[in-house]
Design a protein around this motif. Structure first.
Motif, PDB file in Angstrom:
ATOM      1  N   ALA A 345      17.976 -36.909  12.733  1.00 35.32           N
ATOM      2  CA  ALA A 345      18.219 -36.601  11.324  1.00 35.32           C
ATOM      3  C   ALA A 345      19.108 -35.372  11.178  1.00 35.32           C
ATOM      4  O   ALA A 345      20.043 -35.353  10.355  1.00 35.32           O
ATOM      5  N   LEU A 346      18.858 -34.347  11.974  1.00 33.92           N
ATOM      6  CA  LEU A 346      19.666 -33.132  11.904  1.00 33.92           C
ATOM      7  C   LEU A 346      21.125 -33.417  12.227  1.00 33.92           C
ATOM      8  O   LEU A 346      22.038 -32.993  11.514  1.00 33.92           O
ATOM      9  N   ILE A 347      21.356 -34.138  13.322  1.00 34.40           N
ATOM     10  CA  ILE A 347      22.715 -34.337  13.816  1.00 34.40           C
ATOM     11  C   ILE A 347      23.483 -35.342  12.966  1.00 34.40           C
ATOM     12  O   ILE A 347      24.639 -35.111  12.601  1.00 34.40           O
ATOM     13  N   ASN A 348      22.859 -36.449  12.634  1.00 38.13           N
ATOM     14  CA  ASN A 348      23.584 -37.530  11.972  1.00 38.13           C
ATOM     15  C   ASN A 348      23.661 -37.397  10.455  1.00 38.13           C
ATOM     16  O   ASN A 348      24.528 -38.011   9.824  1.00 38.13           O
ATOM     17  N   ARG A 349      22.770 -36.597   9.865  1.00 37.25           N
ATOM     18  CA  ARG A 349      22.786 -36.501   8.403  1.00 37.25           C
ATOM     19  C   ARG A 349      22.948 -35.076   7.871  1.00 37.25           C
ATOM     20  O   ARG A 349      23.182 -34.892   6.679  1.00 37.25           O
ATOM     21  N   HIS A 350      22.831 -34.073   8.768  1.00 38.20           N
ATOM     22  CA  HIS A 350      22.867 -32.692   8.281  1.00 38.20           C
ATOM     23  C   HIS A 350      23.729 -31.781   9.157  1.00 38.20           C
ATOM     24  O   HIS A 350      23.502 -30.576   9.194  1.00 38.20           O
ATOM     25  N   GLU A 351      24.683 -32.387   9.870  1.00 38.82           N
ATOM     26  CA  GLU A 351      25.638 -31.629  10.694  1.00 38.82           C
ATOM     27  C   GLU A 351      24.948 -30.715  11.705  1.00 38.82           C
ATOM     28  O   GLU A 351      25.490 -29.683  12.101  1.00 38.82           O
ATOM     29  N   GLY A 352      23.764 -31.084  12.117  1.00 32.13           N
ATOM     30  CA  GLY A 352      23.051 -30.328  13.139  1.00 32.13           C
ATOM     31  C   GLY A 352      22.397 -29.055  12.649  1.00 32.13           C
ATOM     32  O   GLY A 352      21.849 -28.297  13.461  1.00 32.13           O
ATOM     33  N   LYS A 353      22.418 -28.799  11.340  1.00 34.40           N
ATOM     34  CA  LYS A 353      21.900 -27.542  10.822  1.00 34.40           C
ATOM     35  C   LYS A 353      20.585 -27.761  10.071  1.00 34.40           C
ATOM     36  O   LYS A 353      20.474 -28.681   9.261  1.00 34.40           O
ATOM     37  N   GLY A 354      19.615 -26.882  10.346  1.00 34.04           N
ATOM     38  CA  GLY A 354      18.345 -26.988   9.653  1.00 34.04           C
ATOM     39  C   GLY A 354      17.508 -25.743   9.824  1.00 34.04           C
ATOM     40  O   GLY A 354      17.726 -24.937  10.746  1.00 34.04           O
ATOM     41  N   TRP A 355      16.548 -25.577   8.913  1.00 36.42           N
ATOM     42  CA  TRP A 355      15.635 -24.433   8.949  1.00 36.42           C
ATOM     43  C   TRP A 355      14.229 -24.916   8.650  1.00 36.42           C
ATOM     44  O   TRP A 355      14.034 -25.875   7.885  1.00 36.42           O
ATOM     45  N   LEU A 356      13.265 -24.270   9.253  1.00 40.18           N
ATOM     46  CA  LEU A 356      11.856 -24.567   8.987  1.00 40.18           C
ATOM     47  C   LEU A 356      11.301 -23.469   8.095  1.00 40.18           C
ATOM     48  O   LEU A 356      11.238 -22.298   8.491  1.00 40.18           O
ATOM     49  N   LEU A 357      10.898 -23.840   6.880  1.00 44.25           N
ATOM     50  CA  LEU A 357      10.319 -22.882   5.943  1.00 44.25           C
ATOM     51  C   LEU A 357       8.824 -22.762   6.195  1.00 44.25           C
ATOM     52  O   LEU A 357       8.103 -23.762   6.171  1.00 44.25           O
ATOM     53  N   VAL A 358       8.356 -21.555   6.429  1.00 44.02           N
ATOM     54  CA  VAL A 358       6.930 -21.287   6.612  1.00 44.02           C
ATOM     55  C   VAL A 358       6.547 -20.060   5.788  1.00 44.02           C
ATOM     56  O   VAL A 358       7.398 -19.239   5.444  1.00 44.02           O
ATOM     57  N   ASP A 359       5.247 -19.970   5.483  1.00 47.56           N
ATOM     58  CA  ASP A 359       4.776 -18.788   4.773  1.00 47.56           C
ATOM     59  C   ASP A 359       3.953 -17.909   5.700  1.00 47.56           C
ATOM     60  O   ASP A 359       3.837 -18.180   6.910  1.00 47.56           O
ATOM     61  N   ASP A 360       3.393 -16.853   5.151  1.00 49.18           N
ATOM     62  CA  ASP A 360       2.677 -15.875   5.974  1.00 49.18           C
ATOM     63  C   ASP A 360       1.442 -16.475   6.637  1.00 49.18           C
ATOM     64  O   ASP A 360       1.107 -16.119   7.771  1.00 49.18           O
ATOM     65  N   ASP A 361       0.750 -17.395   5.941  1.00 51.54           N
ATOM     66  CA  ASP A 361      -0.436 -18.020   6.534  1.00 51.54           C
ATOM     67  C   ASP A 361      -0.077 -18.842   7.764  1.00 51.54           C
ATOM     68  O   ASP A 361      -0.787 -18.823   8.779  1.00 51.54           O
ATOM     69  N   ILE A 362       1.008 -19.594   7.683  1.00 47.13           N
ATOM     70  CA  ILE A 362       1.428 -20.406   8.829  1.00 47.13           C
ATOM     71  C   ILE A 362       1.843 -19.514   9.983  1.00 47.13           C
ATOM     72  O   ILE A 362       1.486 -19.762  11.145  1.00 47.13           O
ATOM     73  N   VAL A 363       2.594 -18.455   9.702  1.00 50.50           N
ATOM     74  CA  VAL A 363       3.015 -17.536  10.756  1.00 50.50           C
ATOM     75  C   VAL A 363       1.806 -16.918  11.444  1.00 50.50           C
ATOM     76  O   VAL A 363       1.760 -16.817  12.680  1.00 50.50           O
ATOM     77  N   ALA A 364       0.808 -16.526  10.675  1.00 49.44           N
ATOM     78  CA  ALA A 364      -0.389 -15.928  11.256  1.00 49.44           C
ATOM     79  C   ALA A 364      -1.115 -16.917  12.164  1.00 49.44           C
ATOM     80  O   ALA A 364      -1.593 -16.557  13.248  1.00 49.44           O
ATOM     81  N   GLU A 365      -1.183 -18.181  11.735  1.00 52.38           N
ATOM     82  CA  GLU A 365      -1.846 -19.187  12.565  1.00 52.38           C
ATOM     83  C   GLU A 365      -1.048 -19.474  13.838  1.00 52.38           C
ATOM     84  O   GLU A 365      -1.627 -19.677  14.910  1.00 52.38           O
ATOM     85  N   VAL A 366       0.262 -19.481  13.724  1.00 53.38           N
ATOM     86  CA  VAL A 366       1.106 -19.672  14.908  1.00 53.38           C
ATOM     87  C   VAL A 366       0.826 -18.579  15.929  1.00 53.38           C
ATOM     88  O   VAL A 366       0.667 -18.846  17.134  1.00 53.38           O
ATOM     89  N   LYS A 367       0.755 -17.364  15.485  1.00 55.68           N
ATOM     90  CA  LYS A 367       0.510 -16.252  16.397  1.00 55.68           C
ATOM     91  C   LYS A 367      -0.864 -16.357  17.059  1.00 55.68           C
ATOM     92  O   LYS A 367      -1.030 -15.961  18.216  1.00 55.68           O
ATOM     93  N   ARG A 368      -1.839 -16.905  16.338  1.00 53.73           N
ATOM     94  CA  ARG A 368      -3.187 -17.040  16.901  1.00 53.73           C
ATOM     95  C   ARG A 368      -3.297 -18.166  17.915  1.00 53.73           C
ATOM     96  O   ARG A 368      -4.062 -18.079  18.875  1.00 53.73           O
ATOM     97  N   THR A 369      -2.556 -19.247  17.704  1.00 54.29           N
ATOM     98  CA  THR A 369      -2.791 -20.480  18.473  1.00 54.29           C
ATOM     99  C   THR A 369      -1.714 -20.831  19.486  1.00 54.29           C
ATOM    100  O   THR A 369      -1.949 -21.675  20.356  1.00 54.29           O
ATOM    101  N   ALA A 370      -0.537 -20.226  19.383  1.00 52.15           N
ATOM    102  CA  ALA A 370       0.595 -20.662  20.205  1.00 52.15           C
ATOM    103  C   ALA A 370       0.292 -20.595  21.697  1.00 52.15           C
ATOM    104  O   ALA A 370       0.591 -21.527  22.452  1.00 52.15           O
ATOM    105  N   ARG A 371      -0.316 -19.507  22.132  1.00 52.71           N
ATOM    106  CA  ARG A 371      -0.513 -19.331  23.574  1.00 52.71           C
ATOM    107  C   ARG A 371      -1.456 -20.374  24.155  1.00 52.71           C
ATOM    108  O   ARG A 371      -1.204 -20.898  25.245  1.00 52.71           O
TER     109      ARG A 371
END
Length: 521
Positions: A345-371
């Motif tokens: 989808a990124l390459i064929n419909r959006h020229e390879g460009k994209g961003w993932l929007l997250v908020d503070d709650d998601i960032v906090a959970e990522v930091k807790r669970t990523a490892r």
């Protein structure tokens, strides 16, 4: 080295190994040729085999699956890459395929991963490896975990190949390393053999140096293109100076299993010019030379424009709760889809460009669970996303401006998502994106050591789906010539999910091996 054998296999990855095993078991004398020291892209892979319909490991994990459910899901993913009959046969045989691999020393285990991931950590060896649980697919077929990971630490493709290689050599099959096939030999009744340039008689230090150069060019050279090119040039110099030409005759036939062409920049520009900036998943021998041999013998090709590009946002699973948007702030895809669907989808419909929007709650959970949810390289990827590829802002408008995303478009996308998600992301993955500060994580497809986008070609030689025999442009079959794996059109040649390419290598490799060993001239 034999001057004449029943079967010659060109390429020694998963497909070549499976073809050699089946041909040998059918009573044929077999010689395997490999430019380097074996493994190819298979040994660099995660070692996932896509199988279902009620495998022993699915049953052990309590996973309820059926051949019909597997078929219904794959029919959408596979499309017209193969016929419905062939796909049905693959689904029906997939459980026995896992048993066959285990019989050849490849270990599996039914420890079911309980969370959404692109690849499980070393605690789990069975998971949902595609888009089975995503919107649309879950309505077509009951989701089931079908990604069977070879039981070994880290990315376990190297263990998969090591066990298959042991099984090949255990059958007395000769493997000729440091050997490059240069031309197929035509006979009165089809392909009769192959001309090669081999280091077999070169001094020992030359063969050892060639082997080491190939090893480090494949990995870690795969992540650093300049290193790979430098090492590969040295290997080529050894080949030019010390290799000698030999003719090998095949009484029953030749099987091409030499991989795809992701390492051939000219072929990529010709067939798939949009796919650039990714990480070529394979070795320098994935240069399309095997496909070229088949074309030179009159073989037809198809799906050459099909490339899979993996833009994974998991692990950790918390990232699935974010929103993938383009420069206009518009939603790209259901974030729970498999990474190859995201990359396409990124390459064929959006020229390879994209961003993932997250908020503070998601960032906090990522930091807790990523490892705990990730292997080391996945953990480093999540760190990269949060540090190097991230902009933040107290409001949606501000973070959009800082990232170069349209603020109005982003605001409208978030509003629609909270009101009635047009992408229908399943409830178990959906998260509100409301708590500031907000972050936009750059997931664009571009060269990046910290956040690479692996790519693999999917097209190749057209083959008879019952035998693996290479077809000519007029639809006929070329006597004595077969192909399998990524040198051929197969089950995954339209769309890829984890494990489908390796499963096709096993399926098509075995098919070609059995067919050529029992062929009559």
């Amino acid at each position: 080295m034999a001057g004449a054998v029943d079967v010659v296999v060109i390429g020694f990855g998963a497909a070549g190994a499976c073809a050699a095993i089946e041909a040998a078991d059918a009573g044929a004398s077999v010689l395997v040729l490999d430019r380097f020291s074996g493994g190819g892209a298979s040994a660099l892979s995660g070692g996932i085999v896509y199988a279902g319909g009620g495998t022993a490991h699915q049953r052990a994990a309590g996973v309820d699956d059926s051949v019909d459910a597997m078929y219904d899901y794959l029919r959408v993913e596979v499309g017209d890459a193969v016929s419905e009959t062939t796909l049905r046969r693959f689904c029906e045989q997939s459980s026995d395929m896992v048993g066959w691999l285990e019989g050849n020393g490849v270990p599996f285990e039914g420890s079911l991963c309980p969370y959404k991931t692109s690849y499980p950590n070393n605690d789990y060896y069975l998971y949902h490896s595609g888009s089975e649980t995503s919107a649309g697919f879950r309505d077509l077929a009951k989701p089931a975990a079908r990604g069977h990971r070879v039981k070994g630490p880290g990315t376990s493709g190297k263990l998969l190949f090591a066990r298959l290689a042991e099984a090949v050599r255990g059958r007395g099959v000769e493997v000729l390393s440091g050997t490059r096939a240069t031309e197929l030999i035509a006979g009165p009744d089809g392909v009769a053999g192959v001309r090669v340039r081999t280091l077999r008689e070169a001094p020992r230090w030359v063969r050892r140096a060639h082997r080491l150069l190939a090893k480090y060019a494949a990995k870690p050279g795969i992540y650093v293109p300049a290193v790979r090119k430098a090492l590969h040039r040295r290997a080529e110099r050894l080949e030019r100076r010390y290799a000698r030409e030999v003719e090998i005759h095949a009484r029953r036939g030749v099987i091409i299993t030499a991989g795809g062409f992701i390492a051939n920049r000219e072929m990529m520009r010709e067939h798939a010019p949009a796919y650039r900036g990714g990480l070529p998943l394979g070795t320098a021998a994935d240069d399309g030379s095997g496909i070229g041999l088949g074309v030179g013998a009159g073989g037809a090709t198809a799906k050459m424009d099909k490339v899979t590009a993996w833009r994974f946002i998991t692990p950790p699973r918390a990232f699935v709760g974010g929103l993938l948007v383009d420069a206009a702030g518009q939603r790209i895809i259901d974030e729970s889809r498999y990474g190859a669907a995201v990359g396409e989808a990124l390459i064929n419909r959006h020229e390879g460009k994209g961003w993932l929007l997250v908020d503070d709650d998601i960032v906090a959970e990522v930091k807790r669970t990523a490892r705990k949810e990730a292997l080391w390289f996945q953990w480093l990827q999540s760190i990269y996303m949060l540090r190097q590829g991230r902009v933040t802002g107290p409001t949606l408008a501000e973070v959009a401006r800082r990232a170069g995303v349209d603020p109005d478009g982003l605001a409208a996308t978030v509003e629609a998502y909270h009101a009635d998600d047009p992408m229908r992301k399943p409830a178990e993955y959906a998260r509100p994106v409301r708590k500031p500060p907000f972050s936009l994580l750059d997931v664009s497809v571009k060269p990046s050591l910290g956040f690479p986008c692996p790519m693999l070609t999917l097209g190749g030689l057209v083959v008879d789906e019952n035998t693996g025999q290479v077809r000519s442009a007029d639809g006929g079959r070329i006597p004595g010539l077969y192909a399998a794996g990524r040198s051929a059109v197969g089950i995954c040649s339209n769309s890829y999910v984890s494990g489908l390419s390796l499963a096709d290598c096993v399926f098509s490799g075995r098919r070609a091996g059995m067919s050529v060993a029992t062929a009559t001239r």
